[in-house]
Motif scaffolding. Structure first.
Motif, PDB file in Angstrom:
ATOM      1  N   UNK A  59      70.914  89.932  15.177  1.00 60.14           N
ATOM      2  CA  UNK A  59      70.636  90.734  16.374  1.00 60.14           C
ATOM      3  C   UNK A  59      71.684  90.519  17.471  1.00 60.14           C
ATOM      4  N   UNK A  60      72.963  90.454  17.094  1.00 63.35           N
ATOM      5  CA  UNK A  60      74.047  90.358  18.059  1.00 63.35           C
ATOM      6  C   UNK A  60      74.381  88.958  18.547  1.00 63.35           C
ATOM      7  N   UNK A  61      73.782  87.948  17.939  1.00 56.78           N
ATOM      8  CA  UNK A  61      74.016  86.565  18.368  1.00 56.78           C
ATOM      9  C   UNK A  61      74.219  85.682  17.135  1.00 56.78           C
ATOM     10  N   UNK A  62      75.253  84.837  17.156  1.00 60.97           N
ATOM     11  CA  UNK A  62      75.420  83.828  16.106  1.00 60.97           C
ATOM     12  C   UNK A  62      74.333  82.786  16.356  1.00 60.97           C
ATOM     13  N   UNK A  97      75.769  82.317  20.343  1.00 61.92           N
ATOM     14  CA  UNK A  97      77.042  82.895  20.757  1.00 61.92           C
ATOM     15  C   UNK A  97      76.990  84.399  20.527  1.00 61.92           C
ATOM     16  N   UNK A  98      77.098  85.207  21.597  1.00 63.19           N
ATOM     17  CA  UNK A  98      77.061  86.659  21.407  1.00 63.19           C
ATOM     18  C   UNK A  98      78.224  87.120  20.533  1.00 63.19           C
ATOM     19  N   UNK A  99      77.964  88.126  19.699  1.00 67.17           N
ATOM     20  CA  UNK A  99      79.010  88.657  18.815  1.00 67.17           C
ATOM     21  C   UNK A  99      78.760  90.145  18.616  1.00 67.17           C
ATOM     22  N   UNK A 100      79.790  90.939  18.877  1.00 66.91           N
ATOM     23  CA  UNK A 100      79.690  92.381  18.682  1.00 66.91           C
ATOM     24  C   UNK A 100      79.639  92.699  17.194  1.00 66.91           C
ATOM     25  N   UNK A 101      79.052  93.841  16.849  1.00 67.78           N
ATOM     26  CA  UNK A 101      78.975  94.219  15.431  1.00 67.78           C
ATOM     27  C   UNK A 101      80.360  94.420  14.811  1.00 67.78           C
ATOM     28  N   UNK A 131      66.411  87.952  24.002  1.00 67.88           N
ATOM     29  CA  UNK A 131      66.470  87.071  25.168  1.00 67.88           C
ATOM     30  C   UNK A 131      67.640  86.105  25.033  1.00 67.88           C
ATOM     31  N   UNK A 132      67.843  85.583  23.831  1.00 64.06           N
ATOM     32  CA  UNK A 132      68.983  84.689  23.586  1.00 64.06           C
ATOM     33  C   UNK A 132      70.294  85.395  23.905  1.00 64.06           C
ATOM     34  N   UNK A 139      75.799  83.495  30.628  1.00 64.56           N
ATOM     35  CA  UNK A 139      76.312  82.138  30.639  1.00 64.56           C
ATOM     36  C   UNK A 139      75.268  81.047  30.762  1.00 64.56           C
ATOM     37  N   UNK A 140      73.990  81.375  30.585  1.00 64.31           N
ATOM     38  CA  UNK A 140      72.943  80.362  30.672  1.00 64.31           C
ATOM     39  C   UNK A 140      72.867  79.538  29.392  1.00 64.31           C
TER      40      UNK A 140
END
Length: 141
Positions: A59-62, A97-101, A131-132, A139-140
Motif C-alpha cells: 500500500x505504498x510503504x516498504x 518508508x514511502x515508495x511510489x508504484x 496511516x503509516x 516525517x513522523x
C-alpha cells in the motif's frame, strides 16, 4: 557486498496479508519455502545471494523484508524459463518508508534500505498502511 530487491506486494493490505498469501501452496516452491516467480533473472544474482533480502512495498510503504535463500529456474506450462526467488519463511518488519508504484522489481542498496524494527516492538499492533504512509510523508515515522 550484498544488494537487495524491492518489490510491490500487489493486492496485499498488510504484513499479515502477505504472510497469509505466502502460506498458500501456490506461493511456495517445491521445498516448501515461499518464493516469488519473475520473468527476469537478476543480473546481480551473486550479490543478492550474499545476504540480500527482498523488501516488500505494501500500500505504498516498504513495511517488511525477507532474506533471499537462492534463485531457482522455474518453467511453467508455456516452458518459458523464469526466476524463482526462494525466500526464508517469515517477514521481518522494517522502518516504514514511502515508495511510489513501479513495475517489476528494482535493486535496493543497503544504504537506501530501511532498517529493521526492534524485535521488542514486534508484538505492537501495526498501524494501518494508509496511516503509516501519511505519517512517513510528514516525517513522523
Amino acid at each position: 557486498m550484498a544488494i537487495n530487491l524491492i518489490k510491490l506486494s500487489v493486492g496485499t493490505e498488510s504484513i499479515d496479508g502477505l504472510a497469509e498469501w505466502q502460506r498458500n501452496a501456490r506461493a511456495k516452491g517445491p521445498c516448501g519455502n515461499p518464493r516469488h516467480v519473475t520473468r527476469m533473472w537478476p543480473k546481480r544474482a551473486e550479490e543478492l545471494l550474499d545476504g540480500g533480502s527482498i523488501y516488500w512495498v505494501i500500500k505504498g510503504v516498504v513495511l517488511c523484508r525477507q532474506p533471499i535463500l537462492r534463485l531457482d529456474e522455474v518453467r511453467r506450462e508455456d516452458d518459458i524459463p523464469r526466476c524463482g526467488i526462494v525466500l526464508r519463511p517469515g517477514l521481518i518488519p522494517v522502518a516504514p518508508l514511502p515508495k511510489r508504484p513501479f513495475q517489476g522489481w528494482r535493486y535496493l542498496t543497503a544504504a537506501d534500505a530501511p532498517g529493521d524494527i526492534d524485535p521488542a516492538r514486534a508484538t505492537e499492533e501495526p498501524l494501518p498502511p494508509g496511516l503509516t504512509l501519511a505519517l512517513s510523508e510528514i516525517g513522523v515515522l
